[in-house]
Design a protein around this motif. Structure first.
Motif, PDB file in Angstrom:
ATOM      1  N   MET A   1      22.456  84.256  77.820  1.00 49.79           N
ATOM      2  CA  MET A   1      21.718  83.926  76.597  1.00 49.79           C
ATOM      3  C   MET A   1      21.978  82.494  76.137  1.00 49.79           C
ATOM      4  SD  MET A   1      22.165  87.309  74.245  1.00 49.79           S
ATOM      5  CE  MET A   1      23.101  88.593  75.037  1.00 49.79           C
ATOM      6  N   GLY A   2      22.881  81.800  76.806  1.00 49.54           N
ATOM      7  CA  GLY A   2      23.189  80.428  76.435  1.00 49.54           C
ATOM      8  C   GLY A   2      24.075  80.303  75.203  1.00 49.54           C
ATOM      9  N   LEU A   3      24.866  81.350  74.933  1.00 53.55           N
ATOM     10  CA  LEU A   3      25.701  81.347  73.728  1.00 53.55           C
ATOM     11  C   LEU A   3      27.139  80.928  73.994  1.00 53.55           C
ATOM     12  CD1 LEU A   3      24.348  84.657  72.158  1.00 53.55           C
ATOM     13  CD2 LEU A   3      23.672  82.310  71.621  1.00 53.55           C
ATOM     14  N   ILE A   4      27.574  81.007  75.241  1.00 52.75           N
ATOM     15  CA  ILE A   4      28.941  80.595  75.593  1.00 52.75           C
ATOM     16  C   ILE A   4      28.918  79.782  76.884  1.00 52.75           C
ATOM     17  CG2 ILE A   4      30.062  82.572  74.487  1.00 52.75           C
ATOM     18  CD1 ILE A   4      30.394  82.899  78.002  1.00 52.75           C
ATOM     19  N   VAL A   5      29.985  79.051  77.110  1.00 55.20           N
ATOM     20  CA  VAL A   5      30.223  78.380  78.391  1.00 55.20           C
ATOM     21  C   VAL A   5      31.638  78.716  78.841  1.00 55.20           C
ATOM     22  CG1 VAL A   5      28.593  76.470  78.096  1.00 55.20           C
ATOM     23  CG2 VAL A   5      30.921  76.238  77.243  1.00 55.20           C
ATOM     24  N   ARG A   6      31.798  78.802  80.146  1.00 48.89           N
ATOM     25  CA  ARG A   6      33.120  79.073  80.722  1.00 48.89           C
ATOM     26  C   ARG A   6      33.603  77.810  81.423  1.00 48.89           C
ATOM     27  NH1 ARG A   6      32.628  85.245  82.976  1.00 48.89           N
ATOM     28  NH2 ARG A   6      30.495  85.420  82.317  1.00 48.89           N
TER      29      ARG A   6
ATOM     30  N   GLU B   1      39.032  74.384  68.931  1.00 47.34           N
ATOM     31  CA  GLU B   1      39.646  73.776  70.118  1.00 47.34           C
ATOM     32  C   GLU B   1      38.577  73.503  71.167  1.00 47.34           C
ATOM     33  OE1 GLU B   1      42.917  75.892  71.816  1.00 47.34           O
ATOM     34  OE2 GLU B   1      43.783  76.348  69.868  1.00 47.34           O
ATOM     35  N   ASP B   2      38.660  72.351  71.814  1.00 48.87           N
ATOM     36  CA  ASP B   2      37.714  72.008  72.864  1.00 48.87           C
ATOM     37  C   ASP B   2      37.935  72.837  74.122  1.00 48.87           C
ATOM     38  OD1 ASP B   2      36.411  70.143  71.331  1.00 48.87           O
ATOM     39  OD2 ASP B   2      37.622  68.457  72.041  1.00 48.87           O
ATOM     40  N   GLU B   3      39.183  73.246  74.342  1.00 47.52           N
ATOM     41  CA  GLU B   3      39.513  73.967  75.578  1.00 47.52           C
ATOM     42  C   GLU B   3      38.937  75.370  75.603  1.00 47.52           C
ATOM     43  OE1 GLU B   3      43.714  73.963  76.071  1.00 47.52           O
ATOM     44  OE2 GLU B   3      43.786  71.837  76.561  1.00 47.52           O
ATOM     45  N   GLY B   4      38.678  75.972  74.469  1.00 48.42           N
ATOM     46  CA  GLY B   4      38.177  77.339  74.419  1.00 48.42           C
ATOM     47  C   GLY B   4      39.301  78.355  74.409  1.00 48.42           C
ATOM     48  N   VAL B   5      38.923  79.615  74.615  1.00 47.84           N
ATOM     49  CA  VAL B   5      39.846  80.738  74.527  1.00 47.84           C
ATOM     50  C   VAL B   5      39.953  81.398  75.895  1.00 47.84           C
ATOM     51  CG1 VAL B   5      40.289  82.928  73.361  1.00 47.84           C
ATOM     52  CG2 VAL B   5      39.064  81.119  72.161  1.00 47.84           C
ATOM     53  N   LYS B   6      41.160  81.786  76.281  1.00 51.59           N
ATOM     54  CA  LYS B   6      41.354  82.477  77.558  1.00 51.59           C
ATOM     55  C   LYS B   6      40.735  83.867  77.494  1.00 51.59           C
ATOM     56  CE  LYS B   6      45.724  80.585  79.235  1.00 51.59           C
ATOM     57  NZ  LYS B   6      47.081  80.992  79.630  1.00 51.59           N
ATOM     58  N   VAL B   7      40.108  84.270  78.592  1.00 54.41           N
ATOM     59  CA  VAL B   7      39.521  85.599  78.682  1.00 54.41           C
ATOM     60  C   VAL B   7      40.608  86.657  78.491  1.00 54.41           C
ATOM     61  CG1 VAL B   7      38.306  87.219  80.201  1.00 54.41           C
ATOM     62  CG2 VAL B   7      37.615  84.818  80.139  1.00 54.41           C
TER      63      VAL B   7
ATOM     64  N   ARG C   1      45.272  73.759  82.781  1.00 56.79           N
ATOM     65  CA  ARG C   1      46.693  73.950  83.083  1.00 56.79           C
ATOM     66  C   ARG C   1      46.942  75.120  84.033  1.00 56.79           C
ATOM     67  NH1 ARG C   1      46.266  72.469  77.842  1.00 56.79           N
ATOM     68  NH2 ARG C   1      46.192  74.585  77.037  1.00 56.79           N
ATOM     69  N   ASP C   2      45.936  75.969  84.216  1.00 56.08           N
ATOM     70  CA  ASP C   2      46.106  77.143  85.077  1.00 56.08           C
ATOM     71  C   ASP C   2      44.754  77.464  85.711  1.00 56.08           C
ATOM     72  OD1 ASP C   2      46.558  79.571  86.294  1.00 56.08           O
ATOM     73  OD2 ASP C   2      47.223  80.612  84.485  1.00 56.08           O
ATOM     74  N   ARG C   3      44.594  77.089  86.960  1.00 56.23           N
ATOM     75  CA  ARG C   3      43.292  77.246  87.620  1.00 56.23           C
ATOM     76  C   ARG C   3      42.861  78.696  87.790  1.00 56.23           C
ATOM     77  NH1 ARG C   3      43.113  72.505  92.176  1.00 56.23           N
ATOM     78  NH2 ARG C   3      43.112  70.814  90.664  1.00 56.23           N
ATOM     79  N   ARG C   4      43.809  79.626  87.666  1.00 58.17           N
ATOM     80  CA  ARG C   4      43.452  81.043  87.774  1.00 58.17           C
ATOM     81  C   ARG C   4      42.794  81.544  86.500  1.00 58.17           C
ATOM     82  NH1 ARG C   4      49.157  83.241  88.532  1.00 58.17           N
ATOM     83  NH2 ARG C   4      49.382  81.565  87.057  1.00 58.17           N
ATOM     84  N   ALA C   5      43.029  80.861  85.397  1.00 56.80           N
ATOM     85  CA  ALA C   5      42.523  81.307  84.091  1.00 56.80           C
ATOM     86  C   ALA C   5      41.178  80.665  83.774  1.00 56.80           C
ATOM     87  CB  ALA C   5      43.532  80.957  82.997  1.00 56.80           C
ATOM     88  N   VAL C   6      40.382  81.412  83.036  1.00 53.30           N
ATOM     89  CA  VAL C   6      39.081  80.928  82.577  1.00 53.30           C
ATOM     90  C   VAL C   6      39.112  80.852  81.059  1.00 53.30           C
ATOM     91  CG1 VAL C   6      36.617  81.470  82.456  1.00 53.30           C
ATOM     92  CG2 VAL C   6      37.891  81.953  84.548  1.00 53.30           C
ATOM     93  N   ARG C   7      38.562  79.772  80.542  1.00 56.33           N
ATOM     94  CA  ARG C   7      38.462  79.608  79.095  1.00 56.33           C
ATOM     95  C   ARG C   7      37.000  79.662  78.690  1.00 56.33           C
ATOM     96  NH1 ARG C   7      42.761  78.041  75.977  1.00 56.33           N
ATOM     97  NH2 ARG C   7      44.679  77.757  77.128  1.00 56.33           N
ATOM     98  N   VAL C   8      36.766  80.193  77.501  1.00 55.25           N
ATOM     99  CA  VAL C   8      35.420  80.392  77.003  1.00 55.25           C
ATOM    100  C   VAL C   8      35.265  79.669  75.672  1.00 55.25           C
ATOM    101  CG1 VAL C   8      33.747  82.130  76.254  1.00 55.25           C
ATOM    102  CG2 VAL C   8      35.369  82.672  78.054  1.00 55.25           C
ATOM    103  N   SER C   9      34.144  78.993  75.497  1.00 55.84           N
ATOM    104  CA  SER C   9      33.846  78.378  74.208  1.00 55.84           C
ATOM    105  C   SER C   9      32.375  78.609  73.876  1.00 55.84           C
ATOM    106  CB  SER C   9      34.197  76.890  74.213  1.00 55.84           C
ATOM    107  OG  SER C   9      33.525  76.225  75.247  1.00 55.84           O
TER     108      SER C   9
END
Length: 162
Positions: A82-87, A52-58, A92-100
């Motif tokens: 380390m440059g292994l993930i981006v947040r 998924e492009d959106e990533g996973v919720k913390v 859809r929910d500005r309070r939530a952070v997604r990680v990929s």
């Protein structure tokens, strides 16, 4: 078992669990410099993200790993350095952070998973099919037992929901 036999069997179980806990059974390939907890999180992000492009919720990572969000956040901070993930902010929910995962994160997760699978395949070869199946069955029963104990200890309350 009756009498002293129980204590002896229980002590032997404790000894084996202590030995198992000290083993470096999750050793990773030498070219990976991350800690086991960081590699595990990368693999979980890869599996849960499922392309998924959106990533996973913390929060979903915390629930899956059964640890607090601050614990996951600390690990994510190191992985980001380390440059292994981006947040990213959840659209859809500005309070939530997604990680990929970044490209390097994908490669690292793939190497970690390959290393782990290689070790587990080696164990299967070492034990043979019958003993492997017996070990799987016994570990599942053991997990069920301890999950039930934890449920009883918390009086049926799900402590992860607090």
């Amino acid at each position: 078992m009756a009498g002293g036999g129980e204590e002896t069997a229980a002590r032997r179980l404790i000894e084996v669990f202590m030995l198992f806990n000290k083993m470096n059974w999750n050793h990773q390939p030498m070219d990976l410099k991350q800690k086991h907890s960081e590699l595990r999180l990368l693999v979980v992000i890869k599996r849960m993200g499922n392309g998924e492009d959106e990533g996973v919720k913390v929060s979903d990572l915390s629930k899956f790993l059964k640890v607090t969000s601050p614990t996951v956040t600390q690990l994510l901070n190191r992985l980001e350095e380390m440059g292994l993930i981006v947040r990213k902010e959840d659209p859809r929910d500005r309070r939530a952070v997604r990680v990929s995962l970044t490209e390097e994160g994908e490669l690292t997760a793939k190497k970690a998973l390959q290393g782990f699978m290689q070790r587990m395949n080696g164990l299967v070869d070492f034990l043979g099919d019958d003993d492997t199946e017996q070990l799987i069955r016994l570990l599942r029963q053991t997990t069920t037992y301890f999950e039930q104990m934890n449920l009883n200890d918390s009086n049926g309350d799900d402590v992860n929901k607090c």
